[in-house]
Design a protein around this motif. Structure first.
Motif, PDB file in Angstrom:
ATOM      1  N   ARG A   1     -16.891  59.722  42.213  1.00  9.35           N
ATOM      2  CA  ARG A   1     -16.368  59.781  40.846  1.00  9.35           C
ATOM      3  C   ARG A   1     -17.399  59.253  39.852  1.00  9.35           C
TER       4      ARG A   1
ATOM      5  N   LEU B   1      -6.482  58.817  43.268  1.00 10.82           N
ATOM      6  CA  LEU B   1      -7.861  58.564  42.831  1.00 10.82           C
ATOM      7  C   LEU B   1      -8.608  59.882  42.593  1.00 10.82           C
TER       8      LEU B   1
ATOM      9  N   THR C   1      -9.996  61.376  39.025  1.00 15.67           N
ATOM     10  CA  THR C   1     -11.400  61.785  38.898  1.00 15.67           C
ATOM     11  C   THR C   1     -11.513  63.129  38.190  1.00 15.67           C
TER      12      THR C   1
ATOM     13  N   LYS D   1     -14.673  56.760  45.008  1.00 16.22           N
ATOM     14  CA  LYS D   1     -15.079  56.049  43.790  1.00 16.22           C
ATOM     15  C   LYS D   1     -16.563  56.258  43.493  1.00 16.22           C
TER      16      LYS D   1
END
Length: 289
Positions: free
Chosen positions: A12, A44, A48, A9
């Motif tokens: 990203r 995820l 991205t 995350k």
């Protein structure tokens, strides 16, 4: 797992908010290594890359930045393999019959965005080829290889995107192979032309019911006439399909198409060495009259 998800995350957010950051290619390379992790992380990572490269672009500069990053990541990944980009595109264009109606609708919309992004990237990749060619060093050579690999991986998703650039791409079959990179470039140019020609061939089979149909077929044959002779590694199925389509055109078309069809068929036969077809076509054409 939770730690890896947080790291993904963070990466990203960096990629999306600072696309020109010099470490973006390295971050992307690291994210790609996580694409085979457990489902939550994999999802995820895919999200991205979809947001980063395959969402609607805001500007031409945005497209250029995407292309530059893709090329840099491919250069970095040359030590591993060239297939990750092709596999990434397949993931985004994949459909699942078991999905709900709402999910299918969402996927269709996503697919449109992905294909539009791919079209923009393909156009910019061709522009990049011309820019990179002007430099003559190892870095540029590596980037040129990466550019053709990207063009192959993305062009396969929708070969029609490559058609406007055939005359530019085909020139690179004639480069003098003096290095490993030169050989890789020629290899990928041949691959690109093969799936592009497969698409073009389909247009030879359209039913000519109007003047415009005849014009389309005429120019398709002209494109193939200068493309085919350079495709020395074309598959037998492509050659066979071309021979069949062009023979049919010669026998059923009007004068507008015949000249281009003969020229194109000649180019194909020089490649296939199928001299018997020349005799067969002559006999069948003569019997028409």
């Amino acid at each position: 797992v939770s730690v890896r998800k947080r790291v993904v995350k963070i990466f990203r957010d960096v990629c999306l908010t600072q696309p020109s950051f010099s470490r973006i290619p390295d971050i992307c390379s690291r994210l790609l290594r996580r694409i085979h992790d457990e489902e939550s992380i994999r999802k995820l990572v895919l999200e991205t890359f979809q947001q980063l490269w395959f969402s609607p672009s805001r500007s031409q500069q945005d497209v250029r930045q995407r292309v530059q990053t893709i090329i840099d990541v491919l250069v970095d990944a040359q030590k591993q393999n060239y297939t990750w980009l092709e596999n990434l595109v397949k993931e985004f264009l994949h459909t699942n019959d078991k999905q709900s109606i709402d999910d299918k609708k969402k996927v269709r919309e996503q697919r449109k965005d992905v294909l539009k992004a791919i079209q923009d990237i393909v156009d910019e990749l061709v522009e990049s080829i011309l820019k990179i060619e002007s430099a003559n060093d190892q870095v540029s050579s590596n980037k040129m290889v990466a550019t053709f690999i990207a063009l192959y991986a993305l062009g396969k998703a929708k070969p029609e995107n490559v058609l406007p650039h055939v005359s530019t791409i085909v020139e690179y079959l004639n480069i003098k192979c003096t290095s490993y990179n030169d050989n890789i470039i020629v290899q990928y140019v041949a691959k690109i032309l093969e799936f592009t020609v497969s698409t073009i061939v389909e247009y030879l089979n359209i039913k000519c019911t109007s003047y415009n149909d005849n014009i389309i077929v005429q120019y398709v044959a002209k494109i193939l006439e200068f493309t085919v002779p350079l495709m020395k590694s074309a598959s037998a199925s492509i050659i066979y399909s071309l021979e069949g389509s062009l023979t049919k055109l010669l026998l059923v078309s009007g004068q507008l198409v015949i000249h281009s069809s003969i020229a194109c068929l000649s180019a194909v036969i020089r490649l296939s060495k199928n001299t018997q077809l020349v005799k067969d076509v002559f006999v069948r054409y003569h019997c028409k009259f």
